[in-house]
Design a protein around this motif. Sequence first.
Motif, PDB file in Angstrom:
ATOM      1  N   ASP A   1       0.861  -1.191   0.000  1.00 47.04           N
ATOM      2  CA  ASP A   1       0.000   0.000   0.000  1.00 47.04           C
ATOM      3  C   ASP A   1       0.888   1.229   0.000  1.00 47.04           C
ATOM      4  O   ASP A   1       1.510   1.553   1.016  1.00 47.04           O
ATOM      5  CB  ASP A   1      -0.901  -0.042   1.239  1.00 47.04           C
TER       6      ASP A   1
ATOM      7  N   HIS B   1      -3.955   4.500   0.749  1.00 42.57           N
ATOM      8  CA  HIS B   1      -4.598   3.936   1.941  1.00 42.57           C
ATOM      9  C   HIS B   1      -6.114   3.794   1.771  1.00 42.57           C
ATOM     10  O   HIS B   1      -6.676   2.721   1.991  1.00 42.57           O
ATOM     11  CB  HIS B   1      -4.313   4.803   3.162  1.00 42.57           C
ATOM     12  N   ALA B   2      -6.772   4.876   1.405  1.00 44.78           N
ATOM     13  CA  ALA B   2      -8.241   4.855   1.329  1.00 44.78           C
ATOM     14  C   ALA B   2      -8.719   3.857   0.285  1.00 44.78           C
ATOM     15  O   ALA B   2      -9.703   3.138   0.491  1.00 44.78           O
ATOM     16  CB  ALA B   2      -8.767   6.256   1.022  1.00 44.78           C
TER      17      ALA B   2
ATOM     18  N   ILE C   1      -8.262   0.192   1.499  1.00 45.11           N
ATOM     19  CA  ILE C   1      -9.300  -0.147   2.478  1.00 45.11           C
ATOM     20  C   ILE C   1     -10.643  -0.363   1.782  1.00 45.11           C
ATOM     21  O   ILE C   1     -11.360  -1.332   2.055  1.00 45.11           O
ATOM     22  CB  ILE C   1      -9.416   0.966   3.534  1.00 45.11           C
TER      23      ILE C   1
ATOM     24  N   PHE D   1      -0.840  -5.767   6.374  1.00 45.61           N
ATOM     25  CA  PHE D   1      -0.315  -4.568   5.729  1.00 45.61           C
ATOM     26  C   PHE D   1       1.199  -4.611   5.864  1.00 45.61           C
ATOM     27  O   PHE D   1       1.765  -4.243   6.890  1.00 45.61           O
ATOM     28  CB  PHE D   1      -0.904  -3.308   6.375  1.00 45.61           C
TER      29      PHE D   1
ATOM     30  N   GLY E   1       1.209   3.779   7.180  1.00 45.35           N
ATOM     31  CA  GLY E   1       0.195   4.756   7.540  1.00 45.35           C
ATOM     32  C   GLY E   1       0.490   5.457   8.849  1.00 45.35           C
ATOM     33  O   GLY E   1       1.625   5.504   9.330  1.00 45.35           O
ATOM     34  N   ASP E   2      -0.554   5.980   9.440  1.00 47.63           N
ATOM     35  CA  ASP E   2      -0.451   6.700  10.696  1.00 47.63           C
ATOM     36  C   ASP E   2      -1.373   6.055  11.722  1.00 47.63           C
ATOM     37  O   ASP E   2      -1.879   4.944  11.512  1.00 47.63           O
ATOM     38  CB  ASP E   2      -0.794   8.182  10.492  1.00 47.63           C
TER      39      ASP E   2
ATOM     40  N   GLU F   1      -4.350   6.810  12.493  1.00 48.50           N
ATOM     41  CA  GLU F   1      -5.707   6.636  11.978  1.00 48.50           C
ATOM     42  C   GLU F   1      -5.836   5.335  11.202  1.00 48.50           C
ATOM     43  O   GLU F   1      -6.801   4.578  11.384  1.00 48.50           O
ATOM     44  CB  GLU F   1      -6.093   7.821  11.099  1.00 48.50           C
ATOM     45  N   LEU F   2      -4.864   5.058  10.315  1.00 52.74           N
ATOM     46  CA  LEU F   2      -4.905   3.803   9.562  1.00 52.74           C
ATOM     47  C   LEU F   2      -4.728   2.605  10.498  1.00 52.74           C
ATOM     48  O   LEU F   2      -5.383   1.570  10.321  1.00 52.74           O
ATOM     49  CB  LEU F   2      -3.828   3.791   8.480  1.00 52.74           C
TER      50      LEU F   2
ATOM     51  N   ILE G   1      -8.002   1.742  11.985  1.00 50.46           N
ATOM     52  CA  ILE G   1      -8.877   1.060  11.023  1.00 50.46           C
ATOM     53  C   ILE G   1      -8.460  -0.409  10.893  1.00 50.46           C
ATOM     54  O   ILE G   1      -9.303  -1.312  10.881  1.00 50.46           O
ATOM     55  CB  ILE G   1      -8.831   1.768   9.656  1.00 50.46           C
ATOM     56  N   CYS G   2      -7.161  -0.642  10.810  1.00 45.67           N
ATOM     57  CA  CYS G   2      -6.672  -2.027  10.735  1.00 45.67           C
ATOM     58  C   CYS G   2      -7.076  -2.802  11.980  1.00 45.67           C
ATOM     59  O   CYS G   2      -7.535  -3.954  11.902  1.00 45.67           O
ATOM     60  CB  CYS G   2      -5.156  -2.038  10.577  1.00 45.67           C
TER      61      CYS G   2
ATOM     62  N   ALA H   1       1.548   5.078  15.019  1.00 44.39           N
ATOM     63  CA  ALA H   1       0.720   3.930  14.627  1.00 44.39           C
ATOM     64  C   ALA H   1       1.047   2.712  15.481  1.00 44.39           C
ATOM     65  O   ALA H   1       0.151   1.952  15.888  1.00 44.39           O
ATOM     66  CB  ALA H   1       0.939   3.615  13.154  1.00 44.39           C
TER      67      ALA H   1
END
Length: 303
Positions: A170, A174-175, A178, A192, A197-198, A200-201, A204-205, A229
Amino acid sequence: MTLSEGQPAFLREREPSDRTEQAYPPLPEALVVPVYDNHTHLEIAHGADPIDYHEQLDRASAVGVRGVVQVGTDLETSRWSAEQAAREPRMLAAVAIHPNEAPGYDAAGGLDDALAEIADLASWPRVRAVGETGLDFYRTGEAGLAAQYRSFEAHIEIAKENGIALQIHDRDAHAEVIATLQRVGAPERTVFHCFSGDAELAAICAENGWYMSFAGNVTFKNAGNLREALEVAPRALLLVETDAPYLTPMPFRGRPNAPYLVPHTLRAMAAHLGTDVSMLAAQISSNSELVYGRWDDEPVQAS
């Protein structure tokens, strides 16, 4: 031991550059509790004195890295990965057409045939993941995106059909990654790779039960987003990797990477999290076996 001239071209040393002319770093202090490198490219020889993949694995064993997942990125390297894993007890394999390779196969009219061969390789007993696959908006332009999406979705289905893990590449997507996973349906074990990511990602994971694999760049001074992260990621979803020969951890950034350097990354992760190195190693080792199975549960073939 160096790679011989008689080996296939993709196994020979790549063209030298300022980065690849550096020597391999020394062995780190061995881990008390061993771990696995869940993403490496041992077919790529780097450095002023390239190291044969057998020696790479010997060095890894000496410092507490008990096994690796060797990852293909096209048909040639996927075949090699599957074949070596069938004979090497310290190696499992992942096979795929990399998202940056998919447009080239598609332009040549060979993407469907390539995906069919990946599906065949994915059925081999010691092939435990489909990857690396995904989306890369950094290197591939608009004209190649349709092929990337088609390839990514096909790889997701191959992983689900074979009941094995999915390793995601990825980059700047990111978006879209997902959204694709949620639309198509992610495999039960989704990783992943080289998490980029950060927080926020990572959240989500975590919500979706997707694993996050951290590479040597989590040790870089400018990688605050990765360390944030790491703080968010549940320990039960953490993995560690090298992505060797790239992303060599500090203090050896810029020199060739190898599985035996995993201890540097693991120790940096433990220090940032304020936890014991052996406890984190035990958790990550357990996670790795949950994702890929045990390295010794399928017999290897005679060389």
